[in-house]
Design an enzyme around this catalytic site. Structure first.
Site, PDB file in Angstrom:
ATOM      1  N   THR A  33      43.382 -10.714  25.154  1.00  0.00           N
ATOM      2  CA  THR A  33      44.785 -10.623  24.727  1.00  0.00           C
ATOM      3  C   THR A  33      44.837 -10.279  23.237  1.00  0.00           C
ATOM      4  O   THR A  33      43.986 -10.723  22.470  1.00  0.00           O
ATOM      5  CB  THR A  33      45.489 -11.966  24.994  1.00  0.00           C
ATOM      6  N   GLY A  34      45.862  -9.522  22.851  1.00  0.00           N
ATOM      7  CA  GLY A  34      46.016  -9.153  21.442  1.00  0.00           C
ATOM      8  C   GLY A  34      46.003  -7.653  21.280  1.00  0.00           C
ATOM      9  O   GLY A  34      45.822  -6.904  22.255  1.00  0.00           O
ATOM     10  N   ASP A  89      37.275  -9.232  24.587  1.00  0.00           N
ATOM     11  CA  ASP A  89      38.464  -9.818  23.960  1.00  0.00           C
ATOM     12  C   ASP A  89      38.390  -9.607  22.446  1.00  0.00           C
ATOM     13  O   ASP A  89      37.319  -9.318  21.903  1.00  0.00           O
ATOM     14  CB  ASP A  89      38.501 -11.329  24.288  1.00  0.00           C
ATOM     15  N   ALA A  91      39.329 -11.218  18.429  1.00  0.00           N
ATOM     16  CA  ALA A  91      39.131 -12.517  17.760  1.00  0.00           C
ATOM     17  C   ALA A  91      39.880 -12.503  16.440  1.00  0.00           C
ATOM     18  O   ALA A  91      40.159 -11.435  15.886  1.00  0.00           O
ATOM     19  CB  ALA A  91      37.649 -12.780  17.519  1.00  0.00           C
ATOM     20  N   GLY A 103      43.067 -17.333  19.296  1.00  0.00           N
ATOM     21  CA  GLY A 103      44.332 -17.987  19.620  1.00  0.00           C
ATOM     22  C   GLY A 103      45.480 -17.589  18.729  1.00  0.00           C
ATOM     23  O   GLY A 103      46.582 -18.118  18.866  1.00  0.00           O
ATOM     24  N   GLY A 104      45.225 -16.621  17.818  1.00  0.00           N
ATOM     25  CA  GLY A 104      46.321 -16.127  16.991  1.00  0.00           C
ATOM     26  C   GLY A 104      47.465 -15.592  17.840  1.00  0.00           C
ATOM     27  O   GLY A 104      48.628 -15.678  17.467  1.00  0.00           O
ATOM     28  N   GLY A 105      47.102 -15.069  19.010  1.00  0.00           N
ATOM     29  CA  GLY A 105      48.114 -14.550  19.929  1.00  0.00           C
ATOM     30  C   GLY A 105      48.586 -15.586  20.929  1.00  0.00           C
ATOM     31  O   GLY A 105      49.360 -15.270  21.835  1.00  0.00           O
ATOM     32  N   GLU A 111      41.929 -17.621  27.538  1.00  0.00           N
ATOM     33  CA  GLU A 111      40.831 -16.816  26.990  1.00  0.00           C
ATOM     34  C   GLU A 111      39.513 -17.586  27.044  1.00  0.00           C
ATOM     35  O   GLU A 111      38.464 -17.026  27.383  1.00  0.00           O
ATOM     36  CB  GLU A 111      41.141 -16.430  25.541  1.00  0.00           C
ATOM     37  N   LYS A 129      37.843  -9.109  10.353  1.00  0.00           N
ATOM     38  CA  LYS A 129      37.719 -10.387  11.077  1.00  0.00           C
ATOM     39  C   LYS A 129      36.402 -11.107  10.767  1.00  0.00           C
ATOM     40  O   LYS A 129      36.207 -12.254  11.184  1.00  0.00           O
ATOM     41  CB  LYS A 129      37.820 -10.147  12.591  1.00  0.00           C
TER      42      LYS A 129
HETATM   43  C1  5RP Z   1      44.935 -14.054  21.223  1.00  0.00           C
HETATM   44  C2  5RP Z   1      43.679 -13.872  20.459  1.00  0.00           C
HETATM   45  C3  5RP Z   1      43.406 -12.509  19.910  1.00  0.00           C
HETATM   46  O1  5RP Z   1      42.221 -12.045  20.444  1.00  0.00           O
HETATM   47  C4  5RP Z   1      43.299 -12.595  18.425  1.00  0.00           C
HETATM   48  O2  5RP Z   1      44.498 -13.179  17.926  1.00  0.00           O
HETATM   49  C5  5RP Z   1      43.082 -11.229  17.798  1.00  0.00           C
HETATM   50  O3  5RP Z   1      44.219 -10.444  17.998  1.00  0.00           O
HETATM   51  P1  5RP Z   1      44.309  -8.968  17.420  1.00  0.00           P
HETATM   52  O4  5RP Z   1      43.336  -8.139  18.178  1.00  0.00           O
HETATM   53  O5  5RP Z   1      45.741  -8.568  17.668  1.00  0.00           O
HETATM   54  O6  5RP Z   1      44.001  -9.041  15.944  1.00  0.00           O
HETATM   55  O7  5RP Z   1      42.883 -14.754  20.301  1.00  0.00           O
HETATM   56  O8  5RP Z   1      45.121 -15.394  21.583  1.00  0.00           O
END
Ligand code: 5RP
Length: 262
Positions: A33-34, A89, A91, A103-105, A111, A129
Protein backbone atom coordinates in the site's frame (compact mmCIF):
# COMPACT_ATOMS: atom_id res chain seq x y z
CA UNK A 1 -1.23 13.23 -19.77
CA UNK A 2 2.25 14.30 -20.77
CA UNK A 3 5.22 12.15 -19.81
CA UNK A 4 6.27 14.40 -16.94
CA UNK A 5 7.07 12.73 -13.64
CA UNK A 6 8.81 14.36 -10.71
CA UNK A 7 12.24 12.90 -9.82
CA UNK A 8 10.71 11.27 -6.74
CA UNK A 9 8.01 9.57 -8.82
CA UNK A 10 10.65 8.45 -11.31
CA UNK A 11 12.60 6.93 -8.41
CA UNK A 12 9.51 5.15 -7.10
CA UNK A 13 8.61 3.92 -10.58
CA UNK A 14 12.18 2.68 -11.20
CA UNK A 15 12.15 0.64 -7.96
CA UNK A 16 8.68 -0.75 -8.71
CA UNK A 17 9.54 -1.66 -12.30
CA UNK A 18 12.70 -3.48 -11.20
CA UNK A 19 10.69 -5.41 -8.61
CA UNK A 20 8.44 -6.90 -11.30
CA UNK A 21 11.37 -9.16 -12.25
CA UNK A 22 10.64 -11.09 -9.04
CA UNK A 23 7.08 -11.90 -10.16
CA UNK A 24 6.45 -14.95 -12.36
CA UNK A 25 3.28 -16.55 -13.71
CA UNK A 26 1.51 -18.77 -11.19
CA UNK A 27 2.66 -16.74 -8.18
CA UNK A 28 0.56 -15.44 -5.32
CA UNK A 29 1.76 -11.92 -4.75
CA UNK A 30 1.22 -9.66 -1.74
CA UNK A 31 0.48 -6.15 -3.00
CA UNK A 32 1.61 -3.33 -0.70
CA UNK A 33 0.00 0.00 0.00
CA UNK A 34 1.17 3.55 -0.70
CA UNK A 35 2.36 5.61 -3.64
CA UNK A 36 5.38 3.40 -4.42
CA UNK A 37 3.36 0.20 -4.17
CA UNK A 38 0.75 1.79 -6.46
CA UNK A 39 3.40 2.01 -9.19
CA UNK A 40 4.08 -1.69 -8.72
CA UNK A 41 0.39 -2.55 -9.00
CA UNK A 42 0.16 -0.50 -12.21
CA UNK A 43 3.26 -2.19 -13.66
CA UNK A 44 1.93 -5.67 -12.80
CA UNK A 45 -1.47 -4.76 -14.21
CA UNK A 46 0.16 -3.84 -17.49
CA UNK A 47 2.00 -7.19 -17.54
CA UNK A 48 -1.28 -9.04 -16.86
CA UNK A 49 -3.12 -7.18 -19.61
CA UNK A 50 -0.41 -7.11 -22.26
CA UNK A 51 2.06 -9.91 -21.56
CA UNK A 52 -0.19 -12.67 -20.29
CA UNK A 53 1.22 -12.69 -16.76
CA UNK A 54 -0.99 -14.92 -14.61
CA UNK A 55 -0.88 -14.02 -10.92
CA UNK A 56 -3.19 -13.71 -7.95
CA UNK A 57 -2.78 -10.55 -5.91
CA UNK A 58 -3.39 -10.36 -2.17
CA UNK A 59 -3.89 -6.65 -1.38
CA UNK A 60 -2.84 -5.11 1.93
CA UNK A 61 -5.60 -2.48 1.99
CA UNK A 62 -8.96 -1.65 0.47
CA UNK A 63 -7.22 1.07 -1.59
CA UNK A 64 -4.80 -1.41 -3.11
CA UNK A 65 -7.59 -3.94 -3.72
CA UNK A 66 -9.50 -1.32 -5.69
CA UNK A 67 -6.45 -0.31 -7.75
CA UNK A 68 -5.52 -3.95 -8.44
CA UNK A 69 -9.01 -4.66 -9.77
CA UNK A 70 -8.93 -1.48 -11.88
CA UNK A 71 -5.69 -2.54 -13.58
CA UNK A 72 -6.83 -6.13 -14.16
CA UNK A 73 -5.01 -8.11 -11.46
CA UNK A 74 -7.16 -10.98 -10.09
CA UNK A 75 -7.48 -10.46 -6.35
CA UNK A 76 -7.88 -13.01 -3.56
CA UNK A 77 -7.90 -12.77 0.23
CA UNK A 78 -5.04 -14.02 2.39
CA UNK A 79 -7.37 -16.69 3.77
CA UNK A 80 -7.90 -17.97 0.23
CA UNK A 81 -4.20 -17.79 -0.62
CA UNK A 82 -2.93 -19.01 2.79
CA UNK A 83 0.73 -18.49 1.82
CA UNK A 84 2.37 -16.20 -0.71
CA UNK A 85 5.41 -16.45 -2.96
CA UNK A 86 6.38 -12.82 -2.55
CA UNK A 87 5.12 -9.55 -1.11
CA UNK A 88 6.26 -6.24 -2.58
CA UNK A 89 5.59 -3.10 -0.58
CA UNK A 90 6.90 0.38 0.15
CA UNK A 91 8.34 1.64 3.45
CA UNK A 92 8.65 4.86 5.39
CA UNK A 93 12.18 4.05 6.57
CA UNK A 94 14.70 1.24 6.10
CA UNK A 95 18.08 0.76 7.77
CA UNK A 96 21.22 -1.16 6.80
CA UNK A 97 19.78 -4.40 8.24
CA UNK A 98 16.62 -3.89 6.15
CA UNK A 99 14.53 -3.33 9.26
CA UNK A 100 11.66 -0.99 8.53
CA UNK A 101 9.15 1.52 9.76
CA UNK A 102 5.87 1.15 7.89
CA UNK A 103 2.33 2.39 8.33
CA UNK A 104 2.57 5.96 7.10
CA UNK A 105 -0.37 5.05 4.89
CA UNK A 106 -2.22 3.42 7.78
CA UNK A 107 -2.09 -0.15 6.47
CA UNK A 108 0.62 -1.57 8.75
CA UNK A 109 -1.49 -4.38 10.23
CA UNK A 110 -2.50 -6.05 6.98
CA UNK A 111 0.93 -5.24 5.55
CA UNK A 112 2.71 -7.05 8.38
CA UNK A 113 0.39 -10.06 8.28
CA UNK A 114 0.75 -10.41 4.50
CA UNK A 115 4.53 -9.87 4.50
CA UNK A 116 5.00 -12.44 7.26
CA UNK A 117 2.93 -14.95 5.27
CA UNK A 118 5.30 -14.68 2.28
CA UNK A 119 8.39 -16.62 1.23
CA UNK A 120 10.03 -13.29 0.45
CA UNK A 121 9.32 -9.64 1.25
CA UNK A 122 10.70 -7.04 -1.14
CA UNK A 123 10.62 -3.35 -0.27
CA UNK A 124 10.61 -0.74 -3.02
CA UNK A 125 11.67 2.76 -2.04
CA UNK A 126 13.37 5.92 -3.17
CA UNK A 127 16.67 6.75 -1.50
CA UNK A 128 15.07 9.29 0.87
CA UNK A 129 13.70 6.34 2.89
CA UNK A 130 17.17 5.13 3.85
CA UNK A 131 18.23 5.96 7.43
CA UNK A 132 21.14 5.14 9.70
CA UNK A 133 18.84 4.61 12.70
CA UNK A 134 15.09 4.10 12.59
CA UNK A 135 12.79 6.60 14.31
CA UNK A 136 12.84 9.97 12.57
CA UNK A 137 9.57 8.93 10.91
CA UNK A 138 6.80 8.71 13.56
CA UNK A 139 6.21 5.07 14.49
CA UNK A 140 2.56 4.12 13.86
CA UNK A 141 0.87 1.93 16.45
CA UNK A 142 -2.56 0.47 15.65
CA UNK A 143 -4.84 0.43 18.72
CA UNK A 144 -8.43 -0.68 19.24
CA UNK A 145 -10.83 2.29 19.66
CA UNK A 146 -12.11 0.97 23.02
CA UNK A 147 -10.15 2.80 25.73
CA UNK A 148 -7.69 4.29 23.24
CA UNK A 149 -6.86 7.20 25.58
CA UNK A 150 -5.77 4.76 28.29
CA UNK A 151 -3.79 2.73 25.76
CA UNK A 152 -2.05 5.93 24.63
CA UNK A 153 -1.05 6.77 28.22
CA UNK A 154 0.22 3.21 28.75
CA UNK A 155 2.32 3.52 25.58
CA UNK A 156 3.78 6.82 26.87
CA UNK A 157 4.61 5.22 30.25
CA UNK A 158 6.25 2.28 28.51
CA UNK A 159 8.41 4.65 26.45
CA UNK A 160 9.94 6.11 29.64
CA UNK A 161 12.03 2.98 30.09
CA UNK A 162 13.07 2.67 26.45
CA UNK A 163 16.03 3.96 24.46
CA UNK A 164 14.38 6.73 22.40
CA UNK A 165 15.03 10.45 21.91
CA UNK A 166 11.40 11.66 21.96
CA UNK A 167 8.33 10.40 23.77
CA UNK A 168 5.36 12.42 22.50
CA UNK A 169 2.44 10.62 20.90
CA UNK A 170 -0.51 11.75 18.80
CA UNK A 171 -3.74 10.19 17.62
CA UNK A 172 -3.78 10.16 13.82
CA UNK A 173 -6.65 12.27 12.54
CA UNK A 174 -8.66 12.37 9.34
CA UNK A 175 -9.80 15.98 9.43
CA UNK A 176 -11.78 16.43 12.63
CA UNK A 177 -12.24 12.73 13.38
CA UNK A 178 -9.81 9.92 14.20
CA UNK A 179 -8.30 8.11 11.22
CA UNK A 180 -9.84 4.62 11.05
CA UNK A 181 -7.90 1.69 9.57
CA UNK A 182 -9.34 -1.01 7.31
CA UNK A 183 -9.67 -3.14 10.46
CA UNK A 184 -11.71 -0.43 12.22
CA UNK A 185 -8.91 0.61 14.57
CA UNK A 186 -7.16 3.90 15.41
CA UNK A 187 -3.49 4.80 14.95
CA UNK A 188 -1.31 6.45 17.58
CA UNK A 189 1.88 7.92 16.07
CA UNK A 190 4.97 7.84 18.31
CA UNK A 191 7.40 10.73 17.80
CA UNK A 192 10.56 8.98 18.96
CA UNK A 193 13.15 10.72 16.71
CA UNK A 194 15.58 7.84 17.22
CA UNK A 195 14.92 4.22 18.23
CA UNK A 196 17.88 2.67 20.02
CA UNK A 197 16.69 -0.94 20.31
CA UNK A 198 13.90 -1.47 17.81
CA UNK A 199 13.37 -5.17 18.53
CA UNK A 200 12.76 -4.73 22.27
CA UNK A 201 10.68 -1.58 21.70
CA UNK A 202 8.48 -3.50 19.27
CA UNK A 203 7.97 -6.35 21.75
CA UNK A 204 7.25 -4.01 24.66
CA UNK A 205 4.72 -1.92 22.74
CA UNK A 206 2.90 -5.00 21.46
CA UNK A 207 2.45 -6.28 25.03
CA UNK A 208 0.24 -3.32 26.01
CA UNK A 209 -3.47 -4.21 26.14
CA UNK A 210 -5.29 -2.34 23.39
CA UNK A 211 -2.28 -2.34 21.06
CA UNK A 212 -2.91 -4.44 17.97
CA UNK A 213 0.40 -4.02 16.15
CA UNK A 214 3.18 -1.53 15.53
CA UNK A 215 4.91 -0.42 12.34
CA UNK A 216 8.36 -1.85 13.06
CA UNK A 217 9.16 -4.66 10.63
CA UNK A 218 12.13 -6.49 12.17
CA UNK A 219 13.75 -9.36 10.22
CA UNK A 220 10.82 -9.50 7.80
CA UNK A 221 12.26 -7.79 4.72
CA UNK A 222 14.62 -9.80 2.47
CA UNK A 223 15.39 -7.34 -0.32
CA UNK A 224 15.24 -3.56 -0.69
CA UNK A 225 15.15 -2.12 -4.18
CA UNK A 226 16.23 1.51 -4.08
CA UNK A 227 15.21 3.73 -6.97
CA UNK A 228 16.78 7.02 -8.06
CA UNK A 229 15.29 9.86 -10.08
CA UNK A 230 17.60 9.20 -13.03
CA UNK A 231 16.46 5.60 -13.40
CA UNK A 232 19.28 3.92 -11.49
CA UNK A 233 18.27 1.07 -9.18
CA UNK A 234 20.12 -0.82 -6.46
CA UNK A 235 18.99 -4.25 -5.31
CA UNK A 236 20.17 -4.98 -1.77
CA UNK A 237 19.68 -8.57 -0.60
CA UNK A 238 20.13 -9.11 3.14
CA UNK A 239 20.26 -12.92 2.88
CA UNK A 240 23.24 -13.18 0.56
CA UNK A 241 24.71 -9.74 1.31
CA UNK A 242 24.73 -8.74 -2.35
CA UNK A 243 24.17 -5.33 -3.92
CA UNK A 244 23.32 -5.30 -7.62
CA UNK A 245 23.16 -2.08 -9.62
CA UNK A 246 21.16 -1.47 -12.78
CA UNK A 247 18.98 0.99 -14.62
CA UNK A 248 15.32 1.21 -15.59
CA UNK A 249 14.28 3.01 -18.77
CA UNK A 250 11.33 5.38 -18.77
CA UNK A 251 9.36 4.59 -21.90
CA UNK A 252 6.74 7.02 -23.07
CA UNK A 253 4.94 4.02 -24.54
CA UNK A 254 4.32 2.62 -21.03
CA UNK A 255 0.54 2.68 -20.80
CA UNK A 256 0.65 2.99 -17.04
CA UNK A 257 1.47 6.66 -17.43
CA UNK A 258 -1.63 7.40 -19.39
CA UNK A 259 -4.52 5.11 -18.57
CA UNK A 260 -4.75 5.03 -14.77
CA UNK A 261 -5.24 8.07 -12.58
CA UNK A 262 -3.14 8.24 -9.36
C1 5RP B 1 1.46 2.20 4.13
C2 5RP B 1 2.94 2.07 4.13
C3 5RP B 1 3.67 2.57 2.93
O1 5RP B 1 4.36 1.52 2.36
C4 5RP B 1 4.62 3.64 3.35
O2 5RP B 1 3.88 4.65 4.03
C5 5RP B 1 5.36 4.23 2.16
O3 5RP B 1 4.44 4.90 1.35
P1 5RP B 1 4.92 5.67 0.04
O4 5RP B 1 5.37 4.64 -0.94
O5 5RP B 1 3.69 6.41 -0.42
O6 5RP B 1 6.03 6.61 0.44
O7 5RP B 1 3.54 1.55 5.03
O8 5RP B 1 0.91 1.80 5.35
Amino acid sequence: MSFELSPIDKAKFAAAKRATAYVKSGMRVGLGTGSTAAWLVKCLGEMVREEGLRISGVPTSSRTAQLAREVGIPVMSLDEARWLDVTIDGADEFDANLNLIKGGGGALLQEKIVATASDQMIVIADISKQVETLGAFPLPVEVVPFGWRTTKVLIEETLIGLDVLGRSTSLRMNGDVPYVTDEGNYIVDLHLNRIGHSRSLSLMINQIPGVVENGLFIDICDVVIVGYGDGRVEVRDINNGSVERGRVDFLEADNIFTDIAD
